[in-house]
Scaffold this motif. Structure first.
Motif, short mmCIF file in Angstrom:
data_model
loop_
_atom_site.label_atom_id
_atom_site.label_comp_id
_atom_site.label_asym_id
_atom_site.label_seq_id
_atom_site.Cartn_x
_atom_site.Cartn_y
_atom_site.Cartn_z
N GLU A 276 0.48 -0.92 -0.04
CA GLU A 276 0.13 -0.31 0.04
C GLU A 276 0.89 1.41 0.11
N HIS A 303 -9.11 -2.51 2.39
CA HIS A 303 -7.91 -2.06 3.27
C HIS A 303 -7.12 -1.07 3.33
N GLU A 304 -6.70 -1.10 1.80
CA GLU A 304 -5.98 -0.64 1.58
C GLU A 304 -6.02 0.79 1.44
N HIS A 307 -6.27 4.11 3.98
CA HIS A 307 -4.43 3.94 4.28
C HIS A 307 -5.02 5.44 3.83
N GLU A 337 -1.88 0.48 11.05
CA GLU A 337 -2.60 -0.86 10.38
C GLU A 337 -3.49 -1.18 11.31
N TYR A 397 -3.23 -6.61 12.86
CA TYR A 397 -4.05 -7.39 11.61
C TYR A 397 -4.98 -7.97 12.50
ZN ZN Z 1 -2.03 -1.65 5.88
#
Ligand code: ZN
Length: 509
Positions: A276, A303-304, A307, A337, A397
């Motif tokens: 990412e 998820h990415e 960010h 994260e 995570y």
């Molecule tokens: Zn990440």
């Protein structure tokens, strides 16, 4: 030679010389057209300076990957010339750095860069998504960390990159590429971190743009076998991106985002590798066909894409001034994260993409996911030692996401439902944003001042001291029963009005 021609020749020569004079920025020329032996020719005119010697660095480490990549290993034929074209003495200090004498007189530096890998099944030591690949006349993925560098003595300067490329190729990136002519593009970045943070994929375009609020999202696809697939992927991504936008309050803190997706035919199974960046993600897939690709991409993308909140808009000085040779890591991977992963699992229930049962299943999987990791480790210590504690890193995570869950419910409880982690993240973006870094040691105090005094103790107990997180008592507050022995989470029978009202504030159910 007639006079006019002579004049033109002189003009061209002087323009070329002018283009090579040092300015305030790093001027890079990268030739993707004349590739030989899997090597790309790179030239650099460093910024004007008065240094007798300078140390040129290609990253040993890059943000987001917690092991040495030694990207200098791909560099060869490194030479430096003064402004008359005479060679300057160069000494290779180690794999990733070079010392140049007489840097103040330097006119040009040149070197060659080898591609990191040829195919996904090939064994490579580091992360493929952090390397560059060169497939002459079909595809280039440039991670600038393996193609460009900087002088230790000349940090924080702009970058101007001129690329020579095949006439039909298009640059897909979070950075803007401006076309100079059929075979030349130009891109600029405010500093090295921002350049490295925006990889580019060059190929015949298979691209689809999605407008998400005020953000333009590029979906760019490359496969040797398949064409015109970006629109299929974009259609699938669109739903999740719109829900993410709603979750973030309707407004996204970036103008542009890019998914750079590479697919390669492999005999069986599904192989994925992704890294990412603040405004983009490089996704590499090996698969027999395309049918599993949309699901796999959505898993990564959800998820990415989050960010864009952190680290892009909320990060510490360690992230802002990342040392590419020997980085000091921030304490706050629980934020970068953990909170990113928490938003990823919280968004689908909050935006009504899934129901309560499915969400409880997700929580159970996170709880089971913590098995096998040391539950008593301080998360701040794990963060600063991420390189040495790689076997624990993936717990950010799992446990990291559950820290987010407990923090969210605690905030809702203290604020009588008014504030959760969604609102907290917005407050932090307002306070910091992409240009202003926080001091690592200040963050817990700042969050406490933006929220409630009790939150300082939460961070002390569960993030700094590494006590097991209070899952049972936290879930009980929202009418959920956690059975630690069975690792199950179920809805409480006959929950109180108080429990239901807190649950409603938390997940809108
Ligand atoms: Zn990440």
């Amino acid at each position: 030679m007639n006079r006019l021609l002579l004049l033109i020749v002189m003009l061209v020569v002087s323009l070329q010389l002018a283009a090579q004079l040092p300015t305030d920025v790093y001027q890079y020329h990268i030739d993707l057209l004349n590739v030989a032996d899997n090597k790309v020719q790179v030239t650099l005119v460093p910024p004007k300076n008065q240094l007798q010697t300078g140390k040129f660095i290609i990253p040993r480490m890059v943000p987001g990957y917690y092991d040495a990549l030694n990207l200098g290993q791909h560099i060869s034929a490194f030479q430096a010339f003064d402004q008359t074209g005479a060679q300057l003495p160069v000494h290779r200090v180690d794999t990733n750095s070079w010392s140049i004498k007489g840097l103040e007189h330097v006119g040009k530096i040149s070197y060659q860069v080898s591609g990191g890998w040829d195919n996904l099944l090939q064994h490579t030591a580091g992360a493929k998504s952090a390397e560059s690949i060169f497939k002459k006349d079909s595809l280039f993925i440039l991670n600038y960390s393996s193609v460009t560098g900087y002088f230790e003595e000349i940090p924080d300067r702009g970058y101007e990159v001129t690329l020579k490329k095949n006439p039909g190729f298009y640059a897909s990136s979070a950075l803007q590429y401006t076309r100079q002519n059929d075979t030349t593009d130009k891109a600029r970045a405010v500093d090295y971190r921002r350049l490295v943070d925006a990889p580019v994929m060059y190929c015949i375009p298979d691209t689809t743009w999605i407008q998400v609020g005020n953000t333009k999202v590029l979906v760019s696809f490359y496969s040797k076998e398949h064409r015109s697939y970006s629109k299929v992927l974009a259609a699938r991504l669109q739903t999740i991106l719109f829900n993410q936008q709603a979750y973030l309050g309707g407004q996204l803190p970036v103008d542009r985002y890019a998914f750079l997706i590479y697919q390669e035919q492999i005999p069986k199974g599904l192989l994925t590798d992704g890294l990412e960046h603040s405004n983009s993600t490089v996704c590499l897939y090996g698969s027999t066909a395309l049918d599993k690709l949309p699901e796999a991409l959505i898993g990564v993308a959800s998820h990415e894409f989050f960010h864009i909140l952190t680290p892009l808009n909320i990060h510490s000085r360690e992230v802002q001034h990342f040392n590419f040779l020997d980085p000091v890591l921030s304490k706050h991977l629980w934020l970068y994260e953990g909170m990113t992963e928490y938003a990823t699992i919280h968004m689908p229930i909050k935006e009504k993409m899934i129901g309560l049962q499915a969400f409880l299943g997700v929580i159970e999987r996170k709880i089971k996911g913590m098995d096998g990791f040391d539950n008593k480790l301080s998360m701040t210590l794990m963060s600063t030692n991420a390189i040495r504690m790689q076997d624990q890193y993936l717990n950010f995570y799992q446990k990291g996401a559950l820290v987010g869950l407990c923090l969210d419910i605690r905030l809702r409880e203290l604020s009588h439902g008014q504030m959760g982690t969604q609102e907290l993240m917005q407050k932090l973006i307002k306070k910091y944003g992409s240009e202003k870094a926080f001091k690592d040691e200040d963050l817990f105090r700042v969050i406490t001042s933006l929220t409630f005094p009790e939150i300082r103790l939460f961070f002390k107990d569960y993030v700094e001291d590494g006590q097991p997180i209070p899952l049972k008592e936290t879930l009980q507050k929202v009418g959920l029963d956690y059975d630690a022995a069975q690792q199950t989470v179920t809805a409480t029978r006959n929950p109180s009005a108080k429990q239901l009202s807190l649950r409603k504030a938390w997940i809108d159910l």
